[in-house]
Design an enzyme around this catalytic site. Structure first.
Site, PDB file in Angstrom:
ATOM      1  N   LYS A   1       0.866  -1.178   0.000  1.00 28.73           N
ATOM      2  CA  LYS A   1       0.000   0.000   0.000  1.00 28.73           C
ATOM      3  C   LYS A   1       0.898   1.223   0.000  1.00 28.73           C
ATOM      4  CE  LYS A   1      -4.557   0.825   0.516  1.00 28.73           C
ATOM      5  NZ  LYS A   1      -5.701   0.032   0.053  1.00 28.73           N
TER       6      LYS A   1
ATOM      7  N   GLY B   1     -25.714   2.813   1.724  1.00 24.99           N
ATOM      8  CA  GLY B   1     -24.740   3.488   0.861  1.00 24.99           C
ATOM      9  C   GLY B   1     -24.950   3.041  -0.573  1.00 24.99           C
ATOM     10  N   VAL B   2     -25.536   3.946  -1.379  1.00 24.70           N
ATOM     11  CA  VAL B   2     -25.783   3.598  -2.780  1.00 24.70           C
ATOM     12  C   VAL B   2     -24.956   4.509  -3.680  1.00 24.70           C
ATOM     13  CG1 VAL B   2     -27.967   2.361  -2.642  1.00 24.70           C
ATOM     14  CG2 VAL B   2     -27.994   4.859  -2.580  1.00 24.70           C
ATOM     15  N   GLY B   3     -23.642   4.459  -3.439  1.00 26.34           N
ATOM     16  CA  GLY B   3     -22.696   5.150  -4.319  1.00 26.34           C
ATOM     17  C   GLY B   3     -22.368   4.236  -5.481  1.00 26.34           C
ATOM     18  N   LYS B   4     -21.103   4.240  -5.886  1.00 26.56           N
ATOM     19  CA  LYS B   4     -20.713   3.484  -7.085  1.00 26.56           C
ATOM     20  C   LYS B   4     -21.017   1.987  -6.925  1.00 26.56           C
ATOM     21  CE  LYS B   4     -16.457   5.145  -7.091  1.00 26.56           C
ATOM     22  NZ  LYS B   4     -16.522   6.199  -6.033  1.00 26.56           N
ATOM     23  N   VAL B   5     -20.573   1.403  -5.807  1.00 25.77           N
ATOM     24  CA  VAL B   5     -20.762  -0.038  -5.623  1.00 25.77           C
ATOM     25  C   VAL B   5     -22.220  -0.353  -5.256  1.00 25.77           C
ATOM     26  CG1 VAL B   5     -20.079  -2.060  -4.287  1.00 25.77           C
ATOM     27  CG2 VAL B   5     -18.366  -0.352  -4.871  1.00 25.77           C
ATOM     28  N   GLY B   6     -22.742   0.389  -4.267  1.00 23.41           N
ATOM     29  CA  GLY B   6     -24.082   0.102  -3.754  1.00 23.41           C
ATOM     30  C   GLY B   6     -25.141   0.143  -4.846  1.00 23.41           C
TER      31      GLY B   6
HETATM   32  P1  NAD Z   1     -18.842   5.924  -3.007  1.00 24.43           P
HETATM   33  O1  NAD Z   1     -18.201   7.093  -2.348  1.00 24.43           O
HETATM   34  O2  NAD Z   1     -19.146   5.977  -4.454  1.00 24.43           O
HETATM   35  O3  NAD Z   1     -20.237   5.604  -2.249  1.00 24.43           O
HETATM   36  C1  NAD Z   1     -20.392   5.639  -0.873  1.00 24.43           C
HETATM   37  C2  NAD Z   1     -21.830   6.069  -0.599  1.00 24.43           C
HETATM   38  O4  NAD Z   1     -22.076   5.960   0.811  1.00 24.43           O
HETATM   39  C3  NAD Z   1     -22.104   7.525  -0.986  1.00 24.43           C
HETATM   40  O5  NAD Z   1     -23.280   7.593  -1.777  1.00 24.43           O
HETATM   41  C4  NAD Z   1     -22.289   8.233   0.356  1.00 24.43           C
HETATM   42  O6  NAD Z   1     -23.210   9.307   0.294  1.00 24.43           O
HETATM   43  C5  NAD Z   1     -22.832   7.094   1.222  1.00 24.43           C
HETATM   44  N1  NAD Z   1     -22.655   7.282   2.663  1.00 24.43           N
HETATM   45  C6  NAD Z   1     -21.615   7.860   3.324  1.00 24.43           C
HETATM   46  N2  NAD Z   1     -21.831   7.793   4.654  1.00 24.43           N
HETATM   47  C7  NAD Z   1     -23.010   7.156   4.835  1.00 24.43           C
HETATM   48  C8  NAD Z   1     -23.756   6.786   5.969  1.00 24.43           C
HETATM   49  N3  NAD Z   1     -23.348   7.067   7.214  1.00 24.43           N
HETATM   50  N4  NAD Z   1     -24.939   6.133   5.779  1.00 24.43           N
HETATM   51  C9  NAD Z   1     -25.369   5.853   4.546  1.00 24.43           C
HETATM   52  N5  NAD Z   1     -24.693   6.179   3.419  1.00 24.43           N
HETATM   53  C10 NAD Z   1     -23.543   6.824   3.569  1.00 24.43           C
HETATM   54  O7  NAD Z   1     -17.918   4.679  -2.638  1.00 24.43           O
HETATM   55  P2  NAD Z   1     -17.899   3.243  -3.342  1.00 24.43           P
HETATM   56  O8  NAD Z   1     -16.821   3.199  -4.353  1.00 24.43           O
HETATM   57  O9  NAD Z   1     -19.286   2.844  -3.720  1.00 24.43           O
HETATM   58  O10 NAD Z   1     -17.380   2.351  -2.130  1.00 24.43           O
HETATM   59  C11 NAD Z   1     -18.246   1.993  -1.065  1.00 24.43           C
HETATM   60  C12 NAD Z   1     -17.464   1.203  -0.037  1.00 24.43           C
HETATM   61  O11 NAD Z   1     -16.914   0.024  -0.638  1.00 24.43           O
HETATM   62  C13 NAD Z   1     -16.264   1.965   0.567  1.00 24.43           C
HETATM   63  O12 NAD Z   1     -16.096   1.572   1.899  1.00 24.43           O
HETATM   64  C14 NAD Z   1     -15.088   1.455  -0.264  1.00 24.43           C
HETATM   65  O13 NAD Z   1     -13.870   1.557   0.450  1.00 24.43           O
HETATM   66  C15 NAD Z   1     -15.494   0.017  -0.466  1.00 24.43           C
HETATM   67  N6  NAD Z   1     -14.858  -0.607  -1.643  1.00 24.43           N
HETATM   68  C16 NAD Z   1     -15.048  -0.066  -2.865  1.00 24.43           C
HETATM   69  C17 NAD Z   1     -14.437  -0.662  -3.969  1.00 24.43           C
HETATM   70  C18 NAD Z   1     -14.619  -0.114  -5.349  1.00 24.43           C
HETATM   71  O14 NAD Z   1     -14.167  -0.769  -6.311  1.00 24.43           O
HETATM   72  N7  NAD Z   1     -15.269   1.020  -5.533  1.00 24.43           N
HETATM   73  C19 NAD Z   1     -13.634  -1.809  -3.804  1.00 24.43           C
HETATM   74  C20 NAD Z   1     -13.487  -2.344  -2.522  1.00 24.43           C
HETATM   75  C21 NAD Z   1     -14.110  -1.730  -1.448  1.00 24.43           C
END
Ligand code: NAD
Length: 379
Positions: A100, A200-205
């Site tokens: 890392k 959490g419905v960001g990119k992954v959700g």
């Molecule tokens: P992202 O920032 O696109 O989405 C995160 C979402 O969570 C956002 O919509 C945000 O508004 C919401 N959020 C923040 N705090 C919150 C809370 N207290 N309650 C409800 N919602 C809340 O991130 P992502 O890329 O979707 O990643 C989500 C998680 O998965 C992170 O922990 C990330 O480290 C992990 N992850 C992501 C990847 C990847 O490829 N993107 C890979 C491994 C792990």
């Protein structure tokens, strides 16, 4: 983490210096193989690269850009995160050890092409012992810039031979692991008719919500961002929305999928949880880092917790595929392997009466010991 327990990491004050020791056979109690301090006065680069293990291959792990209050805080974080990558990559079945990097600074203020390129030259200087990727504060476009200085970077855009947004296979991997949880807990891997709460419905959700609906599940979501909620509702009007992760945890759901930030599971959440399974993408879901008994308490309560670093490995599987020239179908096939690995972890945990978190660590260590051997010179 005390520096005293990691004598091999004692920081030197000379710019760009490396402290290095010859690793022995893999022993989880050993420290890191190599820690590199990277300074570049012209661009303001102040970074630390930590290689925890190369027993399974080049150390792979993302670059975090974060305004650490002190260099010691940055060091503690990079040591912890790189060790985690050793376990994650081993469990994911990759030919990669764990590493890392942290860039100390505010990405909004301090990130520049010059800084990223200076950092890329340090990565290149390690000759392939460390392969970097995106993490908090760094994005696909940044990896493209770093790629101008080194070939040891993945998570690039497709126009630069990369795989683009790693959320694609991260979400697919979580779905796959969730099916394994269902098979273990309910005897069938179908999610049809199950109610899944996604926090959490960001990119992954958001991608996960699509997969779940396609699989016939009922989906309830929550997010602190109204924009994120609007986006998911526009795409999937059938999802229900609740106000806050606490309300979601207390609602009648079968599976809880934390997909927001770390620390989603603390003492009160675990006590209030109504779901039978916890399986989501968020990193570091256990607020006690797995050392304060939360994993054991979940076990006592009969809640199956699928370790986060196992079920979210679809992303690292996706980006590592870039090294062979990215082919989505091949990477997806590898991510499907998370079904068997999750099942193996849950079965071992049940047989031995230990938490899945512990069973996952044991499996990772066994793989490293069985097929790994530290390498000092790569490629
Ligand atoms: P992202 O920032 O696109 O989405 C995160 C979402 O969570 C956002 O919509 C945000 O508004 C919401 N959020 C923040 N705090 C919150 C809370 N207290 N309650 C409800 N919602 C809340 O991130 P992502 O890329 O979707 O990643 C989500 C998680 O998965 C992170 O922990 C990330 O480290 C992990 N992850 C992501 C990847 C990847 O490829 N993107 C890979 C491994 C792990």
């Amino acid at each position: 983490m005390s520096l005293l327990t990691h004598p091999e990491t004692s920081p030197s004050t000379s710019p760009g210096s490396t402290s290095f020791r010859v690793p022995g056979p893999f022993d989880p109690s050993h420290g890191h193989e190599q820690v590199v301090y990277c300074y570049d006065a012209a661009s303001g680069l102040n970074a630390i690269i930590a290689i925890h293990s190369t027993a399974l291959g080049p150390a792979l792990g993302g670059t975090r850009f974060y305004p650490y209050p002190t260099e010691d805080d940055a060091l503690a974080d990079v040591l912890r995160l790189s060790r985690g990558m050793t376990y994650k990559n081993a469990l994911a079945g990759l030919d990669h050890g764990g590493g890392k990097a942290v860039l100390i600074g505010d990405p909004a203020r301090d990130k520049s092409e010059a800084l990223l390129r200076a950092y890329g030259r340090f990565v290149e200087s390690l000759g392939g012992r460390y392969v970097t990727a995106c993490d908090v504060g760094t994005y696909v476009a940044d990896m493209d810039v770093i790629h101008r200085e080194t070939s040891h970077v993945v998570g690039r855009s497709d126009v630069h031979g990369g795989s683009g947004d790693s959320s694609v296979l991260t979400a697919f991997g979580v779905l796959t692991a969730m099916r394994a949880c269902a098979a273990h807990v309910w005897g069938s891997d179908t999610l049809r008719g199950r109610t899944v709460g996604v926090a959490g419905v960001g990119k992954v959700g958001r991608l996960l919500v699509g997969h779940l609906l396609e699989a016939g599940a009922d989906v309830v979501v929550t997010d602190v961002s109204p924009t994120a909620i609007d986006r998911v509702r526009a795409q999937h009007p059938e999802v229900r929305v609740v106000d806050g992760a606490d309300a979601l945890v207390r609602s009648a759901i079968d599976i809880y999928a934390p997909c927001a930030l770390g620390g989603a599971l603390d003492r009160s959440t675990v006590e209030a949880m109504r779901a039978t399974v916890v399986c989501g993408s968020a990193n570091n879901q256990l607020a006690d880092d797995g050392e304060g008994g939360l994993a054991e308490r979940l076990l006592e309560r009969g809640i199956t917790y699928a370790p986060d670093y196992l079920v979210n490995a679809g992303g690292v599987i996706q980006v590592s595929d870039e090294e062979e020239g990215f082919v989505l179908e091949r990477a997806r096939h590898r991510a499907e392997g998370l079904f068997d690995t999750t099942l193996a972890v849950l079965r071992r945990a049940a047989e031995q009466g230990i938490s899945p978190a512990r069973a996952a660590s044991h499996l990772a260590e066994e793989r490293i010991t069985a097929v790994g051997s530290p390498r000092l010179y790569l490629r």
